[in-house]
Design a protein around this motif. Structure first.
Motif, PDB file in Angstrom:
ATOM      1  N   VAL A   1       0.880  -1.171   0.000  1.00  0.00           N
ATOM      2  CA  VAL A   1       0.000   0.000   0.000  1.00  0.00           C
ATOM      3  C   VAL A   1       0.914   1.216   0.000  1.00  0.00           C
ATOM      4  CG1 VAL A   1      -1.706   1.323   1.303  1.00  0.00           C
ATOM      5  CG2 VAL A   1      -1.912  -1.163   1.135  1.00  0.00           C
ATOM      6  N   PHE A   2       0.901   1.946  -1.119  1.00  0.00           N
ATOM      7  CA  PHE A   2       1.833   3.056  -1.296  1.00  0.00           C
ATOM      8  C   PHE A   2       1.128   4.390  -1.073  1.00  0.00           C
ATOM      9  CE2 PHE A   2       3.711   6.400  -3.923  1.00  0.00           C
ATOM     10  CZ  PHE A   2       4.951   6.467  -3.305  1.00  0.00           C
ATOM     11  N   LEU A   3       1.806   5.279  -0.308  1.00  0.00           N
ATOM     12  CA  LEU A   3       1.293   6.608   0.004  1.00  0.00           C
ATOM     13  C   LEU A   3       2.313   7.653  -0.429  1.00  0.00           C
ATOM     14  CD1 LEU A   3      -0.054   5.722   3.553  1.00  0.00           C
ATOM     15  CD2 LEU A   3      -1.364   5.855   1.419  1.00  0.00           C
ATOM     16  N   HIS A   4       1.889   8.525  -1.327  1.00  0.00           N
ATOM     17  CA  HIS A   4       2.787   9.497  -1.948  1.00  0.00           C
ATOM     18  C   HIS A   4       3.159  10.640  -0.997  1.00  0.00           C
ATOM     19  CE1 HIS A   4      -0.224  12.709  -2.426  1.00  0.00           C
ATOM     20  NE2 HIS A   4      -1.097  11.750  -2.719  1.00  0.00           N
ATOM     21  N   GLY A   5       4.193  11.356  -1.377  1.00  0.00           N
ATOM     22  CA  GLY A   5       4.613  12.531  -0.634  1.00  0.00           C
ATOM     23  C   GLY A   5       4.004  13.805  -1.187  1.00  0.00           C
ATOM     24  N   GLY A   6       4.467  14.938  -0.631  1.00  0.00           N
ATOM     25  CA  GLY A   6       3.972  16.241  -1.064  1.00  0.00           C
ATOM     26  C   GLY A   6       3.550  17.135   0.084  1.00  0.00           C
ATOM     27  N   GLY A   7       4.030  16.833   1.288  1.00  0.00           N
ATOM     28  CA  GLY A   7       3.745  17.698   2.426  1.00  0.00           C
ATOM     29  C   GLY A   7       2.292  17.729   2.837  1.00  0.00           C
ATOM     30  N   TRP A   8       1.541  16.671   2.531  1.00  0.00           N
ATOM     31  CA  TRP A   8       0.088  16.613   2.762  1.00  0.00           C
ATOM     32  C   TRP A   8      -0.661  17.716   2.001  1.00  0.00           C
ATOM     33  CZ3 TRP A   8       3.355  17.181   7.129  1.00  0.00           C
ATOM     34  CH2 TRP A   8       3.742  15.975   7.710  1.00  0.00           C
ATOM     35  N   LEU A   9       0.086  18.464   1.195  1.00  0.00           N
ATOM     36  CA  LEU A   9      -0.465  19.641   0.514  1.00  0.00           C
ATOM     37  C   LEU A   9      -0.688  19.401  -0.970  1.00  0.00           C
ATOM     38  CD1 LEU A   9      -1.087  22.737   0.814  1.00  0.00           C
ATOM     39  CD2 LEU A   9       1.350  23.133   0.341  1.00  0.00           C
ATOM     40  N   ARG A  10       0.139  18.532  -1.530  1.00  0.00           N
ATOM     41  CA  ARG A  10       0.085  18.247  -2.965  1.00  0.00           C
ATOM     42  C   ARG A  10       0.600  16.831  -3.181  1.00  0.00           C
ATOM     43  NH1 ARG A  10       4.120  22.048  -2.226  1.00  0.00           N
ATOM     44  NH2 ARG A  10       2.747  23.689  -2.987  1.00  0.00           N
ATOM     45  N   GLY A  11       0.730  16.448  -4.434  1.00  0.00           N
ATOM     46  CA  GLY A  11       1.241  15.122  -4.761  1.00  0.00           C
ATOM     47  C   GLY A  11       0.186  14.301  -5.474  1.00  0.00           C
ATOM     48  N   SER A  12       0.621  13.162  -6.005  1.00  0.00           N
ATOM     49  CA  SER A  12      -0.258  12.317  -6.802  1.00  0.00           C
ATOM     50  C   SER A  12       0.061  10.851  -6.573  1.00  0.00           C
ATOM     51  CB  SER A  12      -0.081  12.635  -8.291  1.00  0.00           C
ATOM     52  OG  SER A  12      -0.725  11.673  -9.106  1.00  0.00           O
ATOM     53  N   ARG A  13      -0.983  10.043  -6.556  1.00  0.00           N
ATOM     54  CA  ARG A  13      -0.780   8.598  -6.436  1.00  0.00           C
ATOM     55  C   ARG A  13      -0.029   8.037  -7.630  1.00  0.00           C
ATOM     56  NH1 ARG A  13      -5.978   8.936  -8.827  1.00  0.00           N
ATOM     57  NH2 ARG A  13      -6.326   7.319 -10.426  1.00  0.00           N
ATOM     58  N   LYS A  14       0.022   8.796  -8.731  1.00  0.00           N
ATOM     59  CA  LYS A  14       0.649   8.315  -9.966  1.00  0.00           C
ATOM     60  C   LYS A  14       2.153   8.550  -9.999  1.00  0.00           C
ATOM     61  CE  LYS A  14      -3.554   8.679 -12.689  1.00  0.00           C
ATOM     62  NZ  LYS A  14      -3.683   7.190 -12.776  1.00  0.00           N
ATOM     63  N   VAL A  15       2.698   9.230  -8.996  1.00  0.00           N
ATOM     64  CA  VAL A  15       4.132   9.521  -8.942  1.00  0.00           C
ATOM     65  C   VAL A  15       4.704   8.904  -7.680  1.00  0.00           C
ATOM     66  CG1 VAL A  15       5.889  11.315  -8.837  1.00  0.00           C
ATOM     67  CG2 VAL A  15       3.824  11.667 -10.227  1.00  0.00           C
ATOM     68  N   PHE A  16       5.612   7.953  -7.846  1.00  0.00           N
ATOM     69  CA  PHE A  16       6.214   7.304  -6.678  1.00  0.00           C
ATOM     70  C   PHE A  16       7.119   8.281  -5.953  1.00  0.00           C
ATOM     71  CE2 PHE A  16       8.583   4.435  -4.073  1.00  0.00           C
ATOM     72  CZ  PHE A  16       7.776   3.318  -3.902  1.00  0.00           C
ATOM     73  N   THR A  17       8.054   8.837  -6.687  1.00  0.00           N
ATOM     74  CA  THR A  17       8.968   9.837  -6.150  1.00  0.00           C
ATOM     75  C   THR A  17       9.353  10.766  -7.291  1.00  0.00           C
ATOM     76  OG1 THR A  17       9.877   8.214  -4.585  1.00  0.00           O
ATOM     77  CG2 THR A  17      11.156  10.200  -4.919  1.00  0.00           C
ATOM     78  N   PRO A  18       9.224  12.083  -7.127  1.00  0.00           N
ATOM     79  CA  PRO A  18       9.567  12.999  -8.216  1.00  0.00           C
ATOM     80  C   PRO A  18      10.971  12.750  -8.750  1.00  0.00           C
ATOM     81  CG  PRO A  18       8.475  14.187  -6.457  1.00  0.00           C
ATOM     82  CD  PRO A  18       8.723  12.790  -5.940  1.00  0.00           C
ATOM     83  N   GLY A  19      11.069  12.683 -10.076  1.00  0.00           N
ATOM     84  CA  GLY A  19      12.367  12.476 -10.711  1.00  0.00           C
ATOM     85  C   GLY A  19      12.747  11.034 -10.913  1.00  0.00           C
ATOM     86  N   ILE A  20      11.932  10.097 -10.407  1.00  0.00           N
ATOM     87  CA  ILE A  20      12.204   8.673 -10.557  1.00  0.00           C
ATOM     88  C   ILE A  20      11.090   8.066 -11.400  1.00  0.00           C
ATOM     89  CG2 ILE A  20      12.510   6.470  -9.369  1.00  0.00           C
ATOM     90  CD1 ILE A  20      13.628   8.004  -7.003  1.00  0.00           C
ATOM     91  N   SER A  21      11.455   7.364 -12.452  1.00  0.00           N
ATOM     92  CA  SER A  21      10.471   6.872 -13.413  1.00  0.00           C
ATOM     93  C   SER A  21       9.652   5.721 -12.837  1.00  0.00           C
ATOM     94  CB  SER A  21      11.177   6.399 -14.687  1.00  0.00           C
ATOM     95  OG  SER A  21      11.915   5.216 -14.426  1.00  0.00           O
ATOM     96  N   ASP A  22       8.529   5.433 -13.503  1.00  0.00           N
ATOM     97  CA  ASP A  22       7.724   4.270 -13.127  1.00  0.00           C
ATOM     98  C   ASP A  22       8.531   2.982 -13.237  1.00  0.00           C
ATOM     99  OD1 ASP A  22       5.638   6.012 -12.762  1.00  0.00           O
ATOM    100  OD2 ASP A  22       4.385   5.207 -14.380  1.00  0.00           O
ATOM    101  N   ALA A  23       9.366   2.907 -14.273  1.00  0.00           N
ATOM    102  CA  ALA A  23      10.167   1.694 -14.470  1.00  0.00           C
ATOM    103  C   ALA A  23      11.117   1.460 -13.305  1.00  0.00           C
ATOM    104  CB  ALA A  23      10.948   1.788 -15.779  1.00  0.00           C
ATOM    105  N   GLU A  24      11.627   2.546 -12.743  1.00  0.00           N
ATOM    106  CA  GLU A  24      12.573   2.430 -11.630  1.00  0.00           C
ATOM    107  C   GLU A  24      11.876   2.234 -10.289  1.00  0.00           C
ATOM    108  OE1 GLU A  24      16.195   5.381 -12.666  1.00  0.00           O
ATOM    109  OE2 GLU A  24      14.207   6.314 -12.752  1.00  0.00           O
ATOM    110  N   SER A  25      10.583   2.432 -10.223  1.00  0.00           N
ATOM    111  CA  SER A  25       9.882   2.407  -8.944  1.00  0.00           C
ATOM    112  C   SER A  25       8.738   1.391  -8.959  1.00  0.00           C
ATOM    113  CB  SER A  25       9.362   3.807  -8.608  1.00  0.00           C
ATOM    114  OG  SER A  25       8.558   4.331  -9.666  1.00  0.00           O
ATOM    115  N   PHE A  26       7.574   1.792  -9.441  1.00  0.00           N
ATOM    116  CA  PHE A  26       6.419   0.887  -9.444  1.00  0.00           C
ATOM    117  C   PHE A  26       6.743  -0.446 -10.128  1.00  0.00           C
ATOM    118  CE2 PHE A  26       4.049   5.046  -9.307  1.00  0.00           C
ATOM    119  CZ  PHE A  26       3.440   4.856  -8.082  1.00  0.00           C
TER     120      PHE A  26
END
Length: 261
Positions: A38-63
């Motif tokens: 169960v993955f929970l994204h970052g963004g300071g509780w202010l922003r962010g998206s479930r579609k981005v694991f970590t900014p700057g890191i591709s889906d191939a490298e993460s999900f």
């Protein structure tokens, strides 16, 4: 590599529907359901998206890397601080768990083998959820704020009432001490805590490295299992690392061990 389903898992009264992206290994069969992250994204509780694991890191490298290791991933939305304040986000994570327990088996997911994995603000939510539920095999915490009272002393250049933590709590930690304590994983650790895998860059300018030191120490004192990995030269969201593969592989190895049957 994987199948991706977009699923509405909750409809909080008066709010937008909340969705998750469920990725499952293509080879999963009914008799061999996959453990789930169960993955929970970052963004300071202010922003962010479930579609981005970590900014700057591709889906191939993460999900995709995690799915290739045999895990399903439920990347979940939660209400941001402009929509609802703490502890509403914990209710949202609970709703995602409820959906997985009810429907996961229909998608080849073994909801009895859940690992929470969060980054930054999402790591705080992952840690708090793991500390308050009894159906979590382990928590991967990447550079999450762990003591919001101490975080209030970290100079962000913002007025105290406008920090990410204050927006989430509804006011500075000094003005909301009870909420700040309840929202601080390091202050909620107990003897029955699940095992934790904590990684934090030593050059993190947004969430001080000391935050993870405090959480790891609290878990150790409580007798909980904890792996603490300082990452030399790592900044927030792993900026400064030429290769993020090793930090992913260590976390995946932890997830594999705690979800072993």
């Amino acid at each position: 590599m994987s199948t991706i389903l977009e699923i509405d898992f909750a409809q909080p009264t008066g709010f937008r529907p909340l969705s998750l992206d469920l990725r499952t290994p293509d080879a999963v069969a009914a008799e061999a359901a996959a453990p789930v992250v169960v993955f929970l994204h970052g963004g300071g509780w202010l922003r962010g998206s479930r579609k981005v694991f970590t900014p700057g890191i591709s889906d191939a490298e993460s999900f995709d890397r995690i799915v290739a290791a045999g895990f399903a991933i439920a990347s979940c939305e939660y209400r941001l601080s402009g929509e609802a304040r703490f502890p509403a986000q914990l209710d949202d994570v609970d709703a995602a768990f409820a959906w997985l327990h009810t429907h996961g088996a229909d998608h080849g997911v073994d909801a009895s083998r859940i690992v929470l994995w969060g980054v930054s603000a999402g790591a705080t939510l992952a840690a708090l959820t793991g500390l308050r539920r009894d159906d979590v095999r382990g928590v991967v915490d990447w550079f999450g704020p762990a003591d919001l009272i101490a975080m209030a002393q970290h100079d962000t250049g913002e007025p105290p009432a406008e920090t990410r933590e204050a927006r989430w709590l509804g006011g500075p930690a000094t003005d909301t001490p009870d909420a700040a304590r309840r929202a601080s994983p390091a202050l909620q650790v107990h003897a029955g805590s699940p095992p934790f895998h904590i990684s934090h860059g030593t050059d993190d300018e947004h969430v001080p490295f000391a935050q993870s030191e405090v959480l790891a120490a609290a878990l150790s004192r409580a007798g909980a299992g904890v792996e603490f990995h300082p990452v030399p030269g790592g900044a927030h969201f792993w900026r400064g690392l030429e290769d993020t593969g090793p930090v992913f592989d260590r976390a995946i190895d932890f997830a594999r061990r705690v979800t072993a049957r």
